[in-house]
Structure formats: structure tokens, C-alpha cells
Design a protein around this motif. Structure first.
Motif, PDB file in Angstrom:
ATOM      1  N   THR A 211      -7.303  20.587   0.421  1.00 24.66           N
ATOM      2  CA  THR A 211      -7.592  19.192   0.096  1.00 24.66           C
ATOM      3  C   THR A 211      -8.985  19.049  -0.506  1.00 24.66           C
ATOM      4  N   ASP A 212      -9.241  17.868  -1.019  1.00 22.93           N
ATOM      5  CA  ASP A 212     -10.546  17.467  -1.581  1.00 22.93           C
ATOM      6  C   ASP A 212     -11.019  18.404  -2.686  1.00 22.93           C
ATOM      7  N   VAL A 213     -10.163  18.554  -3.680  1.00 16.88           N
ATOM      8  CA  VAL A 213     -10.491  19.306  -4.895  1.00 16.88           C
ATOM      9  C   VAL A 213     -10.284  18.364  -6.072  1.00 16.88           C
ATOM     10  N   ALA A 214     -11.233  18.372  -7.018  1.00 16.97           N
ATOM     11  CA  ALA A 214     -11.082  17.482  -8.174  1.00 16.97           C
ATOM     12  C   ALA A 214     -11.965  17.976  -9.310  1.00 16.97           C
ATOM     13  N   LEU A 215     -11.669  17.488 -10.501  1.00 12.80           N
ATOM     14  CA  LEU A 215     -12.596  17.675 -11.607  1.00 12.80           C
ATOM     15  C   LEU A 215     -13.853  16.869 -11.305  1.00 12.80           C
ATOM     16  N   LEU A 216     -14.989  17.361 -11.743  1.00 12.46           N
ATOM     17  CA  LEU A 216     -16.248  16.708 -11.386  1.00 12.46           C
ATOM     18  C   LEU A 216     -16.325  15.288 -11.927  1.00 12.46           C
ATOM     19  N   ASP A 217     -15.808  15.092 -13.121  1.00  8.09           N
ATOM     20  CA  ASP A 217     -15.831  13.763 -13.738  1.00  8.09           C
ATOM     21  C   ASP A 217     -14.419  13.340 -14.110  1.00  8.09           C
ATOM     22  N   ALA A 218     -13.531  13.395 -13.126  1.00  9.57           N
ATOM     23  CA  ALA A 218     -12.106  13.155 -13.392  1.00  9.57           C
ATOM     24  C   ALA A 218     -11.847  11.759 -13.952  1.00  9.57           C
ATOM     25  N   GLN A 219     -12.621  10.770 -13.529  1.00 11.04           N
ATOM     26  CA  GLN A 219     -12.386   9.393 -13.955  1.00 11.04           C
ATOM     27  C   GLN A 219     -13.229   8.989 -15.150  1.00 11.04           C
ATOM     28  N   GLY A 220     -14.020   9.920 -15.685  1.00 12.34           N
ATOM     29  CA  GLY A 220     -14.867   9.593 -16.818  1.00 12.34           C
ATOM     30  C   GLY A 220     -16.013   8.664 -16.481  1.00 12.34           C
ATOM     31  N   LEU A 221     -16.423   8.655 -15.213  1.00 12.16           N
ATOM     32  CA  LEU A 221     -17.511   7.774 -14.782  1.00 12.16           C
ATOM     33  C   LEU A 221     -18.880   8.411 -14.973  1.00 12.16           C
ATOM     34  N   GLY A 222     -18.904   9.716 -15.238  1.00 15.76           N
ATOM     35  CA  GLY A 222     -20.183  10.388 -15.456  1.00 15.76           C
ATOM     36  C   GLY A 222     -20.391  11.531 -14.489  1.00 15.76           C
ATOM     37  N   VAL A 223     -21.031  12.590 -14.985  1.00 15.88           N
ATOM     38  CA  VAL A 223     -21.292  13.770 -14.156  1.00 15.88           C
ATOM     39  C   VAL A 223     -22.263  13.450 -13.033  1.00 15.88           C
ATOM     40  N   SER A 240     -18.246  28.008 -18.999  1.00 19.18           N
ATOM     41  CA  SER A 240     -18.580  27.848 -20.404  1.00 19.18           C
ATOM     42  C   SER A 240     -18.910  29.221 -20.955  1.00 19.18           C
ATOM     43  N   VAL A 241     -18.637  29.432 -22.243  1.00 17.52           N
ATOM     44  CA  VAL A 241     -18.950  30.711 -22.873  1.00 17.52           C
ATOM     45  C   VAL A 241     -19.646  30.427 -24.204  1.00 17.52           C
ATOM     46  N   ALA A 242     -20.212  31.476 -24.776  1.00 17.72           N
ATOM     47  CA  ALA A 242     -20.913  31.315 -26.049  1.00 17.72           C
ATOM     48  C   ALA A 242     -19.952  30.861 -27.144  1.00 17.72           C
ATOM     49  N   PRO A 243     -20.327  29.842 -27.925  1.00 13.52           N
ATOM     50  CA  PRO A 243     -21.555  29.056 -27.833  1.00 13.52           C
ATOM     51  C   PRO A 243     -21.465  28.059 -26.672  1.00 13.52           C
ATOM     52  N   TYR A 244     -22.428  28.114 -25.779  1.00 13.18           N
ATOM     53  CA  TYR A 244     -22.372  27.386 -24.515  1.00 13.18           C
ATOM     54  C   TYR A 244     -22.507  25.878 -24.712  1.00 13.18           C
ATOM     55  N   THR A 245     -21.810  25.140 -23.849  1.00 17.99           N
ATOM     56  CA  THR A 245     -21.931  23.690 -23.839  1.00 17.99           C
ATOM     57  C   THR A 245     -23.159  23.318 -23.011  1.00 17.99           C
ATOM     58  N   ARG A 246     -24.135  22.721 -23.674  1.00 17.70           N
ATOM     59  CA  ARG A 246     -25.429  22.461 -23.027  1.00 17.70           C
ATOM     60  C   ARG A 246     -25.272  21.644 -21.741  1.00 17.70           C
ATOM     61  N   SER A 247     -24.446  20.611 -21.776  1.00 18.31           N
ATOM     62  CA  SER A 247     -24.339  19.729 -20.608  1.00 18.31           C
ATOM     63  C   SER A 247     -23.742  20.447 -19.406  1.00 18.31           C
ATOM     64  N   VAL A 248     -22.860  21.440 -19.631  1.00 16.57           N
ATOM     65  CA  VAL A 248     -22.305  22.199 -18.510  1.00 16.57           C
ATOM     66  C   VAL A 248     -23.395  23.040 -17.855  1.00 16.57           C
ATOM     67  N   ALA A 249     -24.248  23.670 -18.672  1.00 13.07           N
ATOM     68  CA  ALA A 249     -25.362  24.444 -18.128  1.00 13.07           C
ATOM     69  C   ALA A 249     -26.320  23.547 -17.350  1.00 13.07           C
ATOM     70  N   GLU A 250     -26.585  22.370 -17.879  1.00 14.74           N
ATOM     71  CA  GLU A 250     -27.483  21.440 -17.179  1.00 14.74           C
ATOM     72  C   GLU A 250     -26.862  20.951 -15.875  1.00 14.74           C
ATOM     73  N   THR A 251     -25.557  20.750 -15.870  1.00 14.43           N
ATOM     74  CA  THR A 251     -24.862  20.331 -14.651  1.00 14.43           C
ATOM     75  C   THR A 251     -24.948  21.413 -13.583  1.00 14.43           C
ATOM     76  N   ALA A 252     -24.768  22.669 -13.985  1.00 15.79           N
ATOM     77  CA  ALA A 252     -24.873  23.776 -13.030  1.00 15.79           C
ATOM     78  C   ALA A 252     -26.254  23.823 -12.394  1.00 15.79           C
ATOM     79  N   ALA A 253     -27.288  23.689 -13.223  1.00 17.59           N
ATOM     80  CA  ALA A 253     -28.655  23.720 -12.705  1.00 17.59           C
ATOM     81  C   ALA A 253     -28.917  22.538 -11.775  1.00 17.59           C
ATOM     82  N   ALA A 254     -28.439  21.345 -12.156  1.00 17.88           N
ATOM     83  CA  ALA A 254     -28.652  20.160 -11.324  1.00 17.88           C
ATOM     84  C   ALA A 254     -27.927  20.284  -9.990  1.00 17.88           C
ATOM     85  N   ALA A 255     -26.709  20.826 -10.002  1.00 18.94           N
ATOM     86  CA  ALA A 255     -25.946  20.990  -8.760  1.00 18.94           C
ATOM     87  C   ALA A 255     -26.660  21.952  -7.813  1.00 18.94           C
ATOM     88  N   ALA A 256     -27.144  23.069  -8.345  1.00 19.66           N
ATOM     89  CA  ALA A 256     -27.854  24.036  -7.502  1.00 19.66           C
ATOM     90  C   ALA A 256     -29.129  23.430  -6.939  1.00 19.66           C
TER      91      ALA A 256
END
Length: 335
Positions: A211-223, A240-256
């Protein structure tokens, strides 16, 4: 970065990888195994190692670790040419890492290759069996057409990508990631563009068994809103892989930074998703496909999902049984 934050990050790194890394390093500080070097690259990317490298040198080292067999057998001149750098750049990199020179650095890769060759006959037998099956399939078709050749080439390239990532897998990382995905209070998955399909696939599979699994921004409300719903101890899977999506990298850093545990599914040690990740899985995507090849990524995710289900044990069976009852009650599937 202030001193307190640096010390905190180094302490966290020591809790997760420090003991393993020390097992691969000599008294002089230079790693004596390829795994030890890979761990060092991760710690350098996190600014947690005693040695620091410039961005170019860090990328060169990551690329060397992606082709350990080539490093083991090729000359320093050949490697420098392939990487588009000077041979002196490789020499300086080796000494910066604590090796006596390139030959000392190369010996680490040669020792690793010698270890792999001890299993040469098993490997050859596996290829023989696989080749026999492929030949029987081809003979049954009565010859291939140009159209089939296109598909066959992609299939063989995907097989090569799978074989490459299998050679890189760490049992400890697999066990650790599976346990986190099974036991974390909440799991969120995040990827964009082409890899949004991989995120949906992984999210769907995990949702079948816990249970409690979802896409991070499933509703399009924002990361940011998605991360704000999580707490330390929750897991965020990013891809993400090269060429990397900048916002995904920033999300990873913010989550950590916010205390969540990050699991990265990416392509190389030079990926910006690696430094914030507790566990990073490197999957190649080289192929003649006009975009990033997804085949090896889907196979890896299927394997990871199986490991999570195994870790959950009876809990996964109960979740699947409940799902089946609801499918039946709602008449979703046809006979």
C-alpha cells in the motif's frame, strides 16, 4: 557547504557504505578493487571523500569504470584517445587517487578481469545454450527479412545491455533497495519524459503488492507538494538517463536533503542522480533505437519487483489476493 552539514553527510555515508569501502582500500588509501573504486566515485560525487576531483576528472573516472575490461587491456594512450583527453590527464588522475601511476591503477582492473576469467567455461556454456535456441528459432523462420533484421538488431542490443547491467549489480544494493521498497511507510516514484512510462510501470507493480505507493506528482499539483507529504524514512525512486532531465536530478537532491531515502535507476556513475541516492542502479541504454532503449530498464524493474515481493512474503500474497477479489467483484476482467 558549512562544516556541520559536511560532517553530517560524511557520517551518513559511513553508515551506508563506509565499512564496505574500507574493505576495498589499502593502508595507502587507494582502492584495490573495482567495486572499491565505484564506491569512491559515489563518495566523491557526494563530497564525502578525502580526495576531490574536478568535474571533468570525475566524469573520466566514471567512464573508465563503465568499461573495466577495456581499462584492463588497453594502453594509456588508447584509453586517452577514446576518452578525448591527454594521457597525462589519466596519469594525474591516477596519482590524485593515491596510485603510484597508471600501471598501478590498471592492475586493479586486471585483477578483476582475472577473477572473471575463472568462470570462463560457465560463461561460454551459457552463451552456447542461448545461441542454440536462437539458431533453432531462426531456422524455423526460414531466413530473416530486412524488417526482421531491424527488430533482431534491437533485441540483440537489449540483450547486451542486460548482460552489462547484470555484471554491475551489487547483491547488497539489491537487498537494501528491496527491503526499503517493501518496508518504507510510503513510496513515491518520479521520472519524466520517456521515463515517465517506467515510473508508471514500477508504481503499478509496487501497488500490486503493498500500500501507499504513487507517482510523486500523480495529480499534477507539483513536485514540491508531493515531497511535502513525505517524511524521513519514506522512499523516493527516481529515474533519468543522459541527456538527464534537470528537474528529476533536482528532485532527487531535494528529497535526500529533506531526509527521504532516494533510490536511483540511471545509466552511469557520472549521473546527477547518483550522489543523493542510497542505492543507485546503473543500466545501459546503448542501441540503434532512435531514443533511449528501455528494454534493459524494464527487465531490471521486473527483477526488483520480484525481490520486493519475496521480501514481503505473505504480505504480498495477501495484497494480491485482495486485489483479485476486487477485480472479480467489479467485473473488470473478461473470461
Amino acid at each position: 557547504m558549512d562544516t556541520d552539514k559536511r560532517n553530517t553527510r560524511r557520517k551518513a555515508a559511513n553508515n551506508t557504505t563506509g565499512s564496505t569501502a574500507r574493505a576495498h582500500v589499502t593502508a595507502g588509501g587507494a582502492p584495490r578493487t573495482v567495486d572499491g573504486l565505484r564506491e569512491l566515485v559515489v563518495r566523491i560525487g557526494r563530497d564525502e571523500a578525502d580526495v576531490s576531483l574536478g568535474g571533468k576528472a570525475h566524469t573520466v573516472l566514471a567512464k573508465l569504470l563503465e568499461q573495466p575490461e577495456e581499462v584492463a587491456v588497453r594502453t594509456i594512450t588508447d584509453l586517452a584517445t577514446a576518452l578525448d583527453v591527454n594521457a597525462s590527464t589519466l596519469t594525474r588522475l591516477c596519482t590524485k587517487l593515491g596510485y603510484a601511476g597508471f600501471a598501478d591503477f590498471q592492475s586493479v582492473f586486471r585483477d578483476s578481469l582475472a577473477h572473471r576469467h575463472r568462470h570462463f567455461y560457465t560463461h561460454q556454456a551459457q552463451r552456447l545454450v542461448a545461441g542454440k535456441a536462437a539458431r533453432m528459432q531462426m531456422s524455423g523462420r526460414g531466413g530473416a527479412s530486412p524488417e526482421i533484421d531491424v527488430v533482431a538488431q534491437l533485441a540483440h542490443e537489449s540483450i547486451g545491455n542486460v548482460e552489462t547491467f547484470l555484471g554491475r549489480l551489487s547483491p547488497d544494493d539489491l537487498r537494501g533497495a528491496a527491503a526499503l521498497l517493501a518496508d518504507a511507510p510510503r513510496v513515491r516514484v518520479h521520472a519524466l519524459r520517456q521515463f515517465s512510462s517506467l515510473a508508471s510501470f514500477l508504481c503499478y507493480g509496487l501497488g500490486m503488492i503493498r500500500t501507499d505507493v504513487a507517482l510523486l506528482d500523480a495529480q499534477g499539483l507539483g513536485v514540491a507538494e508531493g515531497l511535502a507529504q513525505l517524511q524521513p524514512g519514506d522512499v523516493v525512486v527516481v529515474s533519468s538517463v543522459a541527456p538527464y532531465t534537470r528537474s528529476v536530478a533536482e528532485t532527487a537532491a531535494a528529497a535526500a536533503e529533506a531526509g527521504m531515502t532516494v533510490i536511483a535507476i540511471t545509466d552511469t556513475l557520472a549521473s546527477p542522480l547518483v550522489p543523493p541516492a542510497r542505492h543507485a542502479f546503473l543500466i545501459p541504454h546503448e542501441s540503434s533505437f532512435f531514443s533511449n532503449s528501455m528494454g534493459a530498464y524494464l527487465i531490471f524493474c521486473e527483477g526488483l519487483l520480484n525481490l520486493v515481493a519475496t521480501h514481503l512474503g505473505k504480505r504480498s500474497l495477501q495484497a494480491l489476493s485482495r486485489r483479485e477479489r476486487l477485480i472479480t467483484a467489479l467485473g473488470i476482467e473478461t473470461d
